[in-house]
Design a protein around this motif. Structure first.
Motif, PDB file in Angstrom:
ATOM      1  N   ARG A  19       0.808  -1.218   0.000  1.00  0.00           N
ATOM      2  CA  ARG A  19       0.000   0.000   0.000  1.00  0.00           C
ATOM      3  C   ARG A  19       0.843   1.269   0.000  1.00  0.00           C
ATOM      4  O   ARG A  19       0.574   2.205  -0.746  1.00  0.00           O
ATOM      5  N   GLU A  20       1.862   1.325   0.839  1.00  0.00           N
ATOM      6  CA  GLU A  20       2.693   2.530   0.939  1.00  0.00           C
ATOM      7  C   GLU A  20       3.365   2.845  -0.397  1.00  0.00           C
ATOM      8  O   GLU A  20       3.428   4.001  -0.815  1.00  0.00           O
ATOM      9  N   GLN A  21       3.863   1.842  -1.092  1.00  0.00           N
ATOM     10  CA  GLN A  21       4.501   2.062  -2.395  1.00  0.00           C
ATOM     11  C   GLN A  21       3.479   2.511  -3.439  1.00  0.00           C
ATOM     12  O   GLN A  21       3.761   3.401  -4.250  1.00  0.00           O
ATOM     13  N   LEU A  22       2.289   1.896  -3.428  1.00  0.00           N
ATOM     14  CA  LEU A  22       1.242   2.295  -4.363  1.00  0.00           C
ATOM     15  C   LEU A  22       0.848   3.757  -4.123  1.00  0.00           C
ATOM     16  O   LEU A  22       0.735   4.545  -5.063  1.00  0.00           O
ATOM     17  N   GLU A  23       0.662   4.127  -2.864  1.00  0.00           N
ATOM     18  CA  GLU A  23       0.293   5.501  -2.547  1.00  0.00           C
ATOM     19  C   GLU A  23       1.380   6.478  -2.980  1.00  0.00           C
ATOM     20  O   GLU A  23       1.078   7.547  -3.522  1.00  0.00           O
ATOM     21  N   ASP A  24       2.648   6.122  -2.777  1.00  0.00           N
ATOM     22  CA  ASP A  24       3.736   6.994  -3.222  1.00  0.00           C
ATOM     23  C   ASP A  24       3.695   7.204  -4.728  1.00  0.00           C
ATOM     24  O   ASP A  24       3.885   8.318  -5.218  1.00  0.00           O
ATOM     25  N   ARG A  25       3.449   6.151  -5.478  1.00  0.00           N
ATOM     26  CA  ARG A  25       3.409   6.256  -6.942  1.00  0.00           C
ATOM     27  C   ARG A  25       2.229   7.110  -7.400  1.00  0.00           C
ATOM     28  O   ARG A  25       2.352   7.923  -8.318  1.00  0.00           O
ATOM     29  N   ILE A  26       1.067   6.922  -6.766  1.00  0.00           N
ATOM     30  CA  ILE A  26      -0.110   7.716  -7.135  1.00  0.00           C
ATOM     31  C   ILE A  26       0.129   9.190  -6.812  1.00  0.00           C
ATOM     32  O   ILE A  26      -0.132  10.071  -7.637  1.00  0.00           O
ATOM     33  N   LEU A  27       0.622   9.472  -5.612  1.00  0.00           N
ATOM     34  CA  LEU A  27       0.881  10.860  -5.227  1.00  0.00           C
ATOM     35  C   LEU A  27       1.920  11.507  -6.138  1.00  0.00           C
ATOM     36  O   LEU A  27       1.802  12.687  -6.480  1.00  0.00           O
ATOM     37  N   ASN A  28       2.925  10.741  -6.558  1.00  0.00           N
ATOM     38  CA  ASN A  28       3.918  11.263  -7.501  1.00  0.00           C
ATOM     39  C   ASN A  28       3.253  11.635  -8.816  1.00  0.00           C
ATOM     40  O   ASN A  28       3.503  12.716  -9.361  1.00  0.00           O
ATOM     41  N   LEU A  29       2.410  10.777  -9.334  1.00  0.00           N
ATOM     42  CA  LEU A  29       1.721  11.064 -10.596  1.00  0.00           C
ATOM     43  C   LEU A  29       0.845  12.306 -10.462  1.00  0.00           C
ATOM     44  O   LEU A  29       0.891  13.200 -11.299  1.00  0.00           O
ATOM     45  N   LEU A  30       0.045  12.373  -9.385  1.00  0.00           N
ATOM     46  CA  LEU A  30      -0.863  13.509  -9.203  1.00  0.00           C
ATOM     47  C   LEU A  30      -0.108  14.822  -9.062  1.00  0.00           C
ATOM     48  O   LEU A  30      -0.557  15.860  -9.553  1.00  0.00           O
ATOM     49  N   SER A  31       1.048  14.804  -8.402  1.00  0.00           N
ATOM     50  CA  SER A  31       1.764  16.057  -8.151  1.00  0.00           C
ATOM     51  C   SER A  31       2.708  16.451  -9.277  1.00  0.00           C
ATOM     52  O   SER A  31       3.179  17.589  -9.304  1.00  0.00           O
ATOM     53  N   THR A  32       2.976  15.560 -10.225  1.00  0.00           N
ATOM     54  CA  THR A  32       3.893  15.897 -11.314  1.00  0.00           C
ATOM     55  C   THR A  32       3.167  16.137 -12.636  1.00  0.00           C
ATOM     56  O   THR A  32       3.810  16.366 -13.661  1.00  0.00           O
ATOM     57  N   HIS A  33       1.848  16.101 -12.610  1.00  0.00           N
ATOM     58  CA  HIS A  33       1.047  16.399 -13.796  1.00  0.00           C
ATOM     59  C   HIS A  33      -0.022  17.408 -13.396  1.00  0.00           C
ATOM     60  O   HIS A  33      -0.289  17.613 -12.216  1.00  0.00           O
ATOM     61  N   SER A  55      -5.025  20.905  -9.610  1.00  0.00           N
ATOM     62  CA  SER A  55      -4.026  20.828  -8.549  1.00  0.00           C
ATOM     63  C   SER A  55      -4.429  19.644  -7.685  1.00  0.00           C
ATOM     64  O   SER A  55      -5.547  19.130  -7.793  1.00  0.00           O
ATOM     65  N   SER A  56      -3.526  19.206  -6.825  1.00  0.00           N
ATOM     66  CA  SER A  56      -3.847  18.066  -5.967  1.00  0.00           C
ATOM     67  C   SER A  56      -3.467  18.364  -4.527  1.00  0.00           C
ATOM     68  O   SER A  56      -2.575  19.161  -4.248  1.00  0.00           O
ATOM     69  N   LEU A  57      -4.180  17.705  -3.649  1.00  0.00           N
ATOM     70  CA  LEU A  57      -3.915  17.757  -2.216  1.00  0.00           C
ATOM     71  C   LEU A  57      -4.193  16.349  -1.712  1.00  0.00           C
ATOM     72  O   LEU A  57      -5.352  15.921  -1.700  1.00  0.00           O
ATOM     73  N   GLY A  58      -3.147  15.629  -1.379  1.00  0.00           N
ATOM     74  CA  GLY A  58      -3.325  14.216  -1.069  1.00  0.00           C
ATOM     75  C   GLY A  58      -3.845  13.510  -2.311  1.00  0.00           C
ATOM     76  O   GLY A  58      -3.345  13.719  -3.416  1.00  0.00           O
ATOM     77  N   PHE A  59      -4.881  12.709  -2.147  1.00  0.00           N
ATOM     78  CA  PHE A  59      -5.443  11.958  -3.265  1.00  0.00           C
ATOM     79  C   PHE A  59      -6.589  12.698  -3.954  1.00  0.00           C
ATOM     80  O   PHE A  59      -7.156  12.186  -4.910  1.00  0.00           O
ATOM     81  N   GLU A  60      -6.916  13.887  -3.464  1.00  0.00           N
ATOM     82  CA  GLU A  60      -7.965  14.683  -4.098  1.00  0.00           C
ATOM     83  C   GLU A  60      -7.345  15.557  -5.189  1.00  0.00           C
ATOM     84  O   GLU A  60      -6.231  16.036  -5.044  1.00  0.00           O
ATOM     85  N   ILE A  61      -8.114  15.745  -6.267  1.00  0.00           N
ATOM     86  CA  ILE A  61      -7.731  16.740  -7.262  1.00  0.00           C
ATOM     87  C   ILE A  61      -8.827  17.789  -7.274  1.00  0.00           C
ATOM     88  O   ILE A  61      -9.978  17.519  -6.919  1.00  0.00           O
ATOM     89  N   PHE A  62      -8.462  19.016  -7.683  1.00  0.00           N
ATOM     90  CA  PHE A  62      -9.445  20.093  -7.696  1.00  0.00           C
ATOM     91  C   PHE A  62      -9.080  21.093  -8.774  1.00  0.00           C
ATOM     92  O   PHE A  62      -7.928  21.191  -9.201  1.00  0.00           O
ATOM     93  N   TYR A  63     -10.100  21.794  -9.235  1.00  0.00           N
ATOM     94  CA  TYR A  63      -9.935  22.735 -10.338  1.00  0.00           C
ATOM     95  C   TYR A  63     -10.993  23.809 -10.217  1.00  0.00           C
ATOM     96  O   TYR A  63     -11.996  23.645  -9.521  1.00  0.00           O
ATOM     97  N   THR A  64     -10.781  24.927 -10.915  1.00  0.00           N
ATOM     98  CA  THR A  64     -11.785  25.988 -10.934  1.00  0.00           C
ATOM     99  C   THR A  64     -12.747  25.721 -12.084  1.00  0.00           C
ATOM    100  O   THR A  64     -12.368  25.152 -13.103  1.00  0.00           O
ATOM    101  N   SER A  65     -13.990  26.119 -11.861  1.00  0.00           N
ATOM    102  CA  SER A  65     -14.996  25.945 -12.909  1.00  0.00           C
ATOM    103  C   SER A  65     -16.149  26.892 -12.638  1.00  0.00           C
ATOM    104  O   SER A  65     -16.568  27.069 -11.495  1.00  0.00           O
TER     105      SER A  65
END
Length: 173
Positions: A19-33, A55-65
Protein backbone atom coordinates in the motif's frame (compact mmCIF):
# COMPACT_ATOMS: atom_id res chain seq x y z
CA UNK A 1 13.86 -8.07 -34.18
CA UNK A 2 15.35 -7.44 -30.71
CA UNK A 3 13.06 -7.55 -27.68
CA UNK A 4 13.58 -4.11 -26.06
CA UNK A 5 11.36 -4.63 -22.99
CA UNK A 6 11.51 -8.33 -22.05
CA UNK A 7 9.46 -7.83 -18.85
CA UNK A 8 6.44 -7.01 -21.04
CA UNK A 9 6.59 -10.45 -22.70
CA UNK A 10 5.21 -13.56 -21.08
CA UNK A 11 2.66 -13.87 -18.31
CA UNK A 12 1.58 -10.78 -16.38
CA UNK A 13 2.56 -10.83 -12.70
CA UNK A 14 -0.31 -10.94 -10.18
CA UNK A 15 1.45 -9.43 -7.15
CA UNK A 16 0.01 -6.28 -5.52
CA UNK A 17 2.31 -3.44 -4.58
CA UNK A 18 2.50 -2.78 -0.84
CA UNK A 19 0.00 0.00 0.00
CA UNK A 20 2.69 2.53 0.94
CA UNK A 21 4.50 2.06 -2.39
CA UNK A 22 1.24 2.30 -4.36
CA UNK A 23 0.29 5.50 -2.55
CA UNK A 24 3.74 6.99 -3.22
CA UNK A 25 3.41 6.26 -6.94
CA UNK A 26 -0.11 7.72 -7.14
CA UNK A 27 0.88 10.86 -5.23
CA UNK A 28 3.92 11.26 -7.50
CA UNK A 29 1.72 11.06 -10.60
CA UNK A 30 -0.86 13.51 -9.20
CA UNK A 31 1.76 16.06 -8.15
CA UNK A 32 3.89 15.90 -11.31
CA UNK A 33 1.05 16.40 -13.80
CA UNK A 34 -1.65 19.03 -14.05
CA UNK A 35 -4.12 17.96 -16.75
CA UNK A 36 -6.99 15.56 -16.16
CA UNK A 37 -9.97 14.60 -18.26
CA UNK A 38 -13.05 14.88 -16.04
CA UNK A 39 -16.06 12.74 -16.97
CA UNK A 40 -19.49 13.72 -15.64
CA UNK A 41 -22.95 12.30 -16.25
CA UNK A 42 -25.28 14.28 -18.54
CA UNK A 43 -29.02 14.56 -17.92
CA UNK A 44 -29.69 11.82 -20.51
CA UNK A 45 -27.14 9.50 -18.86
CA UNK A 46 -24.44 9.98 -21.49
CA UNK A 47 -20.89 10.88 -20.41
CA UNK A 48 -19.32 14.30 -20.88
CA UNK A 49 -15.50 14.39 -20.76
CA UNK A 50 -13.67 17.69 -20.33
CA UNK A 51 -9.94 18.38 -19.95
CA UNK A 52 -9.10 20.58 -16.96
CA UNK A 53 -5.95 21.93 -15.37
CA UNK A 54 -5.94 20.63 -11.80
CA UNK A 55 -4.03 20.83 -8.55
CA UNK A 56 -3.85 18.07 -5.97
CA UNK A 57 -3.91 17.76 -2.22
CA UNK A 58 -3.32 14.22 -1.07
CA UNK A 59 -5.44 11.96 -3.26
CA UNK A 60 -7.96 14.68 -4.10
CA UNK A 61 -7.73 16.74 -7.26
CA UNK A 62 -9.44 20.09 -7.70
CA UNK A 63 -9.94 22.73 -10.34
CA UNK A 64 -11.78 25.99 -10.93
CA UNK A 65 -15.00 25.94 -12.91
CA UNK A 66 -17.83 28.36 -13.53
CA UNK A 67 -21.10 27.35 -11.91
CA UNK A 68 -22.90 27.48 -15.26
CA UNK A 69 -20.46 25.19 -17.11
CA UNK A 70 -21.82 21.86 -18.37
CA UNK A 71 -19.58 19.87 -16.01
CA UNK A 72 -20.67 21.94 -12.98
CA UNK A 73 -24.35 21.61 -13.87
CA UNK A 74 -23.89 17.87 -14.35
CA UNK A 75 -22.17 17.53 -10.95
CA UNK A 76 -24.94 19.45 -9.15
CA UNK A 77 -27.43 16.94 -10.51
CA UNK A 78 -25.20 13.84 -10.10
CA UNK A 79 -21.94 14.15 -8.10
CA UNK A 80 -20.46 10.93 -9.51
CA UNK A 81 -17.30 11.68 -11.46
CA UNK A 82 -14.31 10.01 -13.02
CA UNK A 83 -10.98 11.57 -13.97
CA UNK A 84 -8.18 10.27 -16.14
CA UNK A 85 -4.59 11.41 -15.73
CA UNK A 86 -1.90 10.09 -18.04
CA UNK A 87 1.85 10.57 -18.23
CA UNK A 88 3.24 11.18 -21.73
CA UNK A 89 3.30 7.88 -23.61
CA UNK A 90 6.40 6.97 -25.60
CA UNK A 91 5.81 3.23 -25.85
CA UNK A 92 4.15 0.35 -24.02
CA UNK A 93 6.84 0.39 -21.29
CA UNK A 94 6.10 4.04 -20.47
CA UNK A 95 2.34 3.52 -20.05
CA UNK A 96 1.54 5.22 -16.72
CA UNK A 97 -1.60 6.89 -15.49
CA UNK A 98 -4.53 6.82 -13.12
CA UNK A 99 -8.30 6.72 -13.25
CA UNK A 100 -9.98 8.32 -10.23
CA UNK A 101 -13.56 7.36 -9.41
CA UNK A 102 -15.57 9.15 -6.77
CA UNK A 103 -17.72 12.18 -6.11
CA UNK A 104 -17.20 15.88 -6.58
CA UNK A 105 -18.36 18.91 -4.67
CA UNK A 106 -18.17 22.59 -5.46
CA UNK A 107 -16.82 25.02 -2.88
CA UNK A 108 -17.60 28.68 -3.35
CA UNK A 109 -14.68 31.04 -2.69
CA UNK A 110 -16.16 32.30 0.58
CA UNK A 111 -16.66 28.75 1.94
CA UNK A 112 -14.19 28.26 4.84
CA UNK A 113 -13.46 24.74 3.53
CA UNK A 114 -12.19 26.27 0.27
CA UNK A 115 -9.23 28.01 1.97
CA UNK A 116 -7.32 24.75 2.39
CA UNK A 117 -7.59 24.02 -1.34
CA UNK A 118 -6.89 27.59 -2.48
CA UNK A 119 -3.64 27.47 -0.49
CA UNK A 120 -2.60 24.46 -2.61
CA UNK A 121 -3.96 25.84 -5.92
CA UNK A 122 -1.41 27.17 -8.40
CA UNK A 123 -3.59 30.09 -9.49
CA UNK A 124 -0.75 32.58 -9.83
CA UNK A 125 0.45 31.12 -13.16
CA UNK A 126 -3.07 31.48 -14.59
CA UNK A 127 -3.18 35.11 -13.50
CA UNK A 128 0.21 35.84 -15.08
CA UNK A 129 -0.90 34.23 -18.37
CA UNK A 130 -4.03 36.40 -18.39
CA UNK A 131 -2.33 39.63 -17.29
CA UNK A 132 -4.23 39.70 -13.99
CA UNK A 133 -2.92 41.07 -10.73
CA UNK A 134 -1.29 38.65 -8.30
CA UNK A 135 -2.73 40.79 -5.50
CA UNK A 136 -6.29 39.76 -6.37
CA UNK A 137 -6.88 36.02 -5.92
CA UNK A 138 -9.57 34.37 -8.04
CA UNK A 139 -13.19 34.42 -6.91
CA UNK A 140 -14.15 31.30 -8.88
CA UNK A 141 -15.59 28.26 -7.17
CA UNK A 142 -13.43 25.14 -6.81
CA UNK A 143 -14.58 21.66 -7.72
CA UNK A 144 -13.01 18.98 -5.52
CA UNK A 145 -12.93 15.35 -6.63
CA UNK A 146 -12.65 12.93 -3.71
CA UNK A 147 -11.80 9.44 -4.96
CA UNK A 148 -13.34 6.28 -3.55
CA UNK A 149 -11.17 4.21 -5.88
CA UNK A 150 -8.08 4.83 -8.00
CA UNK A 151 -6.95 2.47 -10.72
CA UNK A 152 -3.23 3.06 -11.18
CA UNK A 153 -1.49 1.71 -14.30
CA UNK A 154 2.28 1.46 -14.69
CA UNK A 155 3.72 -0.95 -17.25
CA UNK A 156 7.14 -0.66 -15.60
CA UNK A 157 5.81 -2.53 -12.54
CA UNK A 158 6.22 -6.03 -14.05
CA UNK A 159 9.99 -5.45 -13.88
CA UNK A 160 9.61 -5.73 -10.10
CA UNK A 161 7.18 -8.66 -10.25
CA UNK A 162 4.03 -6.58 -9.70
CA UNK A 163 1.00 -6.44 -11.93
CA UNK A 164 0.75 -3.32 -14.09
CA UNK A 165 -2.71 -2.31 -12.82
CA UNK A 166 -3.17 -1.66 -9.12
CA UNK A 167 -6.30 -0.59 -7.25
CA UNK A 168 -6.24 1.90 -4.37
CA UNK A 169 -9.11 2.56 -1.98
CA UNK A 170 -9.10 4.85 1.08
CA UNK A 171 -8.01 3.14 4.27
CA UNK A 172 -10.96 2.05 6.43
CA UNK A 173 -11.84 4.60 9.08
Amino acid sequence: MPLTNPWLAGPTPELDLPREQLEDRILNLLSTHNVAVIATVCRDGSPAATPVRYSSLGFEIFYTSWNDSVKSRNLRRDPRVSAGIVAPLVGQASNRGAQLFGTARTLERDDPLADRYWEAMRWQSDHVERGRSLHEPPRDPLTVLTPTRILYTDHWLPRTGHRPRQTWRPAPA
